[in-house]
Design an enzyme around this catalytic site. Sequence first.
Site, PDB file in Angstrom:
ATOM      1  N   HIS A 122       0.875  -1.179   0.000  1.00  0.00           N
ATOM      2  CA  HIS A 122       0.000   0.000   0.000  1.00  0.00           C
ATOM      3  C   HIS A 122       0.914   1.231   0.000  1.00  0.00           C
ATOM      4  CE1 HIS A 122      -2.869   2.854   1.862  1.00  0.00           C
ATOM      5  NE2 HIS A 122      -3.827   2.024   1.475  1.00  0.00           N
ATOM      6  N   ASP A 199       3.062  -4.780   7.898  1.00  0.00           N
ATOM      7  CA  ASP A 199       1.842  -3.989   7.770  1.00  0.00           C
ATOM      8  C   ASP A 199       0.679  -4.978   7.871  1.00  0.00           C
ATOM      9  OD1 ASP A 199      -0.453  -2.874   6.805  1.00  0.00           O
ATOM     10  OD2 ASP A 199       0.440  -2.012   4.999  1.00  0.00           O
ATOM     11  N   GLN A 202      -4.500  -5.528   6.739  1.00  0.00           N
ATOM     12  CA  GLN A 202      -5.485  -6.461   6.162  1.00  0.00           C
ATOM     13  C   GLN A 202      -5.440  -7.842   6.812  1.00  0.00           C
ATOM     14  OE1 GLN A 202      -7.838  -5.454   4.494  1.00  0.00           O
ATOM     15  NE2 GLN A 202      -7.057  -3.462   3.842  1.00  0.00           N
ATOM     16  N   LYS A 225     -10.661  -1.036  10.321  1.00  0.00           N
ATOM     17  CA  LYS A 225     -10.840  -2.179   9.416  1.00  0.00           C
ATOM     18  C   LYS A 225     -11.257  -3.427  10.181  1.00  0.00           C
ATOM     19  CE  LYS A 225      -7.288  -0.505   6.249  1.00  0.00           C
ATOM     20  NZ  LYS A 225      -8.014  -0.068   5.052  1.00  0.00           N
ATOM     21  N   CYS A 364      -4.642   2.448  -3.732  1.00  0.00           N
ATOM     22  CA  CYS A 364      -3.404   2.944  -3.088  1.00  0.00           C
ATOM     23  C   CYS A 364      -2.265   1.963  -3.284  1.00  0.00           C
ATOM     24  CB  CYS A 364      -3.598   3.215  -1.606  1.00  0.00           C
ATOM     25  SG  CYS A 364      -4.803   4.467  -1.286  1.00  0.00           S
TER      26      CYS A 364
END
Length: 406
Positions: A122, A199, A202, A225, A364
């Site tokens: 991202h 990261d 997700q 999220k 993104c």
Amino acid sequence: MLDIEKIRADYPILDRKIYGRPLVYLDNTATSQTPDEVVKSVLSGYTQTKANVHRGVHTLSMEATELQEAARRKVMEFINAPSAEEIIFTRGTTEAINLVAASYGGAFFKDGDEIILSVMEHHSNIVPWQLLQRRTDLKIRVIPAKADGSLDMDIYRSLFNERTRFVSVCHASNVLGTVNPIKEIVAEAHNHGVPVLIDGAQAAPHMKIDVQDLDADFYAFSAHKMYGPAGVGVLFGRRELLEKMPPYQGGGEMIESVSFEKTTFAELPYKFEAGTPDFIGIAALHKAIDYMESIGIEAIAAHEHELLEYTTLRMTEEIPGIRIFGTAPGKCAIISFLVGNEHHYDMGMLLDKLGIAVRTGHHCAQPLMTALGIEGTVRASFAVYNTIEECDRFLAALSRVSEMLR
Ligand code: PMP
């Protein structure tokens, strides 16, 4: 089996009509919806316990502080961090990555150093590192992906050399759904004495995270999220690294003592939490984690997986010209696709007219789009409250839109 109708009752937004049709919300990768009990926590934060944290001796301030610190302990348990001092609250994944890039990278990277990112990052895991290039001659090396959307691990291993200082990769891709082999990625980096940031934006909504098992040095994710509030995120950092990193921002809360001659900084985690945090959002994140755990993270993942499999199979069989980006085994519940030569934006707009909320564009992740040779995709992504019936509505709408555009 989950009682999805009971779960859906916690989300009034799911009863909305869009252009007179029932909303089918399939933009969960961008942000998931928030159940009543999390919203109630925000409301009670404002109506019952609002007082600034850590500053007061009065009851409300102590209550607000305790709610925030209880949330920190909850997050620690949620990701199996060794201690609560290694949990830093941020505004989101983006701020967490910026913190590490600015503080760790700013302090320790030298001209000629190299870092490794992946092609599927991202922008929030690309641009903060590029900002460092304004003052350090830092080289960014990129792990490519294979045709199925999995990372090319042989190339990854070949990217290390004596100048490699850092690896930063996503746990799961927000475009392809690929779940990366993080343990292997970390083990390889550690063999070279290189720390790794993961990261987890997700991954945290969809799978059990264990930062000790992953041997992660840094792990970042966003509350919004994972059924939580917007504006709150988490950075886990390994204590030895956080201890030696300079503060990211200066201000209240992050100091021990201040004078014009010399300022000393607070202990972890406060050294990295300048200013008044979103303590009400942080307490609501606690509730969001409770919520996910009350359903069961494995049960959430299994349900989403069923929706993913069902929808992918039917799309492949029923939609002529469909191209799905990301087919690696074990992917999470994200379907990025294009149909024939139709523009993703046109498809998204027409789907919206039929009540279907999907995301369109580059998500993104422009470097990934470039690598795929496309400008963007349509993306449907699932959460615990989605149903097979909604998948059917989506498939019928997609069929109709594809025919209209053909
Ligand atoms: N990384 C990934 C993989 C993401 O999907 C996102 C959000 N789309 C981010 C980072 C940034 O998260 P936030 O905007 O919440 O900071």
